[in-house]
Write a protein that holds these residues in place. Structure first.
Motif, mmCIF file in Angstrom:
data_model
loop_
_atom_site.group_PDB
_atom_site.id
_atom_site.type_symbol
_atom_site.label_atom_id
_atom_site.label_comp_id
_atom_site.label_asym_id
_atom_site.label_seq_id
_atom_site.Cartn_x
_atom_site.Cartn_y
_atom_site.Cartn_z
ATOM 1 N N GLN A 54 48.224 112.547 81.225
ATOM 2 C CA GLN A 54 48.070 111.896 79.921
ATOM 3 C C GLN A 54 48.708 110.514 79.955
ATOM 4 O O GLN A 54 49.526 110.211 80.814
ATOM 5 C CB GLN A 54 48.726 112.743 78.822
ATOM 6 C CG GLN A 54 50.245 112.627 78.712
ATOM 7 C CD GLN A 54 50.994 113.515 79.690
ATOM 8 O OE1 GLN A 54 50.396 114.143 80.547
ATOM 9 N NE2 GLN A 54 52.309 113.584 79.559
ATOM 10 N N ARG A 55 48.326 109.676 78.991
ATOM 11 C CA ARG A 55 49.038 108.413 78.846
ATOM 12 C C ARG A 55 49.741 108.399 77.489
ATOM 13 O O ARG A 55 49.284 109.018 76.529
ATOM 14 C CB ARG A 55 48.126 107.194 79.028
ATOM 15 C CG ARG A 55 46.930 107.126 78.119
ATOM 16 C CD ARG A 55 47.134 106.212 76.963
ATOM 17 N NE ARG A 55 45.986 106.261 76.082
ATOM 18 C CZ ARG A 55 45.787 107.216 75.170
ATOM 19 N NH1 ARG A 55 46.656 108.205 75.027
ATOM 20 N NH2 ARG A 55 44.730 107.171 74.379
ATOM 21 N N TRP B 273 44.078 110.613 76.910
ATOM 22 C CA TRP B 273 43.913 109.886 78.171
ATOM 23 C C TRP B 273 43.304 108.507 77.891
ATOM 24 O O TRP B 273 42.702 108.285 76.842
ATOM 25 C CB TRP B 273 43.011 110.668 79.134
ATOM 26 C CG TRP B 273 43.649 111.926 79.628
ATOM 27 C CD1 TRP B 273 44.429 112.082 80.743
ATOM 28 C CD2 TRP B 273 43.568 113.231 79.026
ATOM 29 N NE1 TRP B 273 44.842 113.387 80.846
ATOM 30 C CE2 TRP B 273 44.339 114.108 79.815
ATOM 31 C CE3 TRP B 273 42.938 113.728 77.881
ATOM 32 C CZ2 TRP B 273 44.482 115.462 79.509
ATOM 33 C CZ3 TRP B 273 43.088 115.073 77.571
ATOM 34 C CH2 TRP B 273 43.844 115.926 78.390
ATOM 35 N N GLY C 172 50.307 104.622 81.262
ATOM 36 C CA GLY C 172 49.993 105.785 82.096
ATOM 37 C C GLY C 172 50.456 105.575 83.524
ATOM 38 O O GLY C 172 50.731 104.441 83.930
#
Ligand SMILES: [Zn+2]
Ligand SMILES: [Zn+2]
Length: 275
Positions: A74-75, A242, A65
């Protein structure tokens, strides 16, 4: 020519002399153009102020991320498979450190993305690691930087490696996809769910929506379809979009009870709101 990146959704567009006139992904009911107006950046400018951070969610699964947070924040997830590493979902920043780290982990054999909000700088990643991008054809219109690396797939499922299956659930987007990882969750199975099965603060439930920022619900048949698509796949862990959105146990039951709650709410007589 710079390949401009939308500051609100993080999507990179095809290189152009001037900023694109608009971002179709933001200028649509599932995203938004902020009151301050459409804004653009470039990959070079992003790399000057941000870097990437890495967190191992479980053995074989590393989250990537950007800090400070950028766009939807978001990652991505780097998933180790028998065939090589798959990147699940994507982020806008690919800096030199990230290239070196991912190469050190063995590079990528492919990139798969749940839906257009996370297409981000997918073409940068594909070129850096010489990896194809697997997108569901149902969302073909939302690819803002066409490239030969993008492979549109059709139908309900696509196997990327043994025990690693893309499942098109629809819902939030027509081509909305999740990834089932049979060996994940220390062998109990894991679901990598993007925004398609949304991990929410109450980890006893997930939810489903057409638009999250704008709070537009999905129809009952759309949510029933998500349930039908996931029914054959066992999983105990759900990794959302996330870093902090993981359900560590009972993921299958969480999804089943959440679908039942959702259907009751949208079909109900209002009594739920009176409790
Ligand atoms: Zn945008
Ligand atoms: Zn989304």
């Amino acid at each position: 020519m710079p390949a401009f990146i939308c500051v609100t959704c993080g999507t990179q567009f095809s290189p152009s002399e001037t900023e694109p006139p608009r971002c179709p992904i933001c200028d649509e009911e599932r995203q938004f153009v902020p009151p301050s107006g459409q804004a653009w950046t470039t990959h070079e400018a992003l790399a000057r102020r941000h870097s990437n951070t890495f967190t191992q969610h479980e053995p074989g699964l590393i989250g990537i991320g950007t800090v400070p947070a950028f766009a939807i924040a978001q990652r991505a997830l780097l998933l180790k498979t028998e065939k090589g590493n798959v990147l699940w979902d994507c982020i806008s920043l690919l800096d030199d450190a990230t290239v070196a780290i991912v190469n050190g982990l063995g590079g990528l054999i492919g990139i798969a993305i749940s839906h257009p909000h996370y297409y981000s700088s997918m073409v940068e990643w594909a070129r850096a690691f010489d990896a194809p991008i697997h997108l569901h054809a149902g969302d073909r219109q939302w690819a803002m930087r066409p490239d030969p690396a993008i492979k549109f797939w059709e139908g309900d499922t696509l196997t990327l490696a043994p025990g690693v299956t893309l499942i098109c659930c629809g819902g939030h987007f027509a081509g909305g996809t999740v990834l089932h990882w049979a060996q994940g969750g220390q062998g109990r199975g894991a679901l990598l769910s993007g925004d398609i099965v949304q991990v929410i603060p109450d980890k006893k439930f997930v939810s489903f929506m057409r638009s999250y920022p704008n709070l537009i619900p999905l129809s009952a048949p759309s949510v029933e379809r998500i349930g039908r698509m996931l029914a054959p796949y066992p999983f105990d862990v759900i990794h959302g979009a996330w870093f902090d959105r993981t359900i560590a146990r009972d993921g299958k039951q969480v999804v089943e009870r959440s679908i039942a709650r959702y259907l009751k709410a949208v079909r109900g007589d209002g009594s739920a709101e009176l409790i």
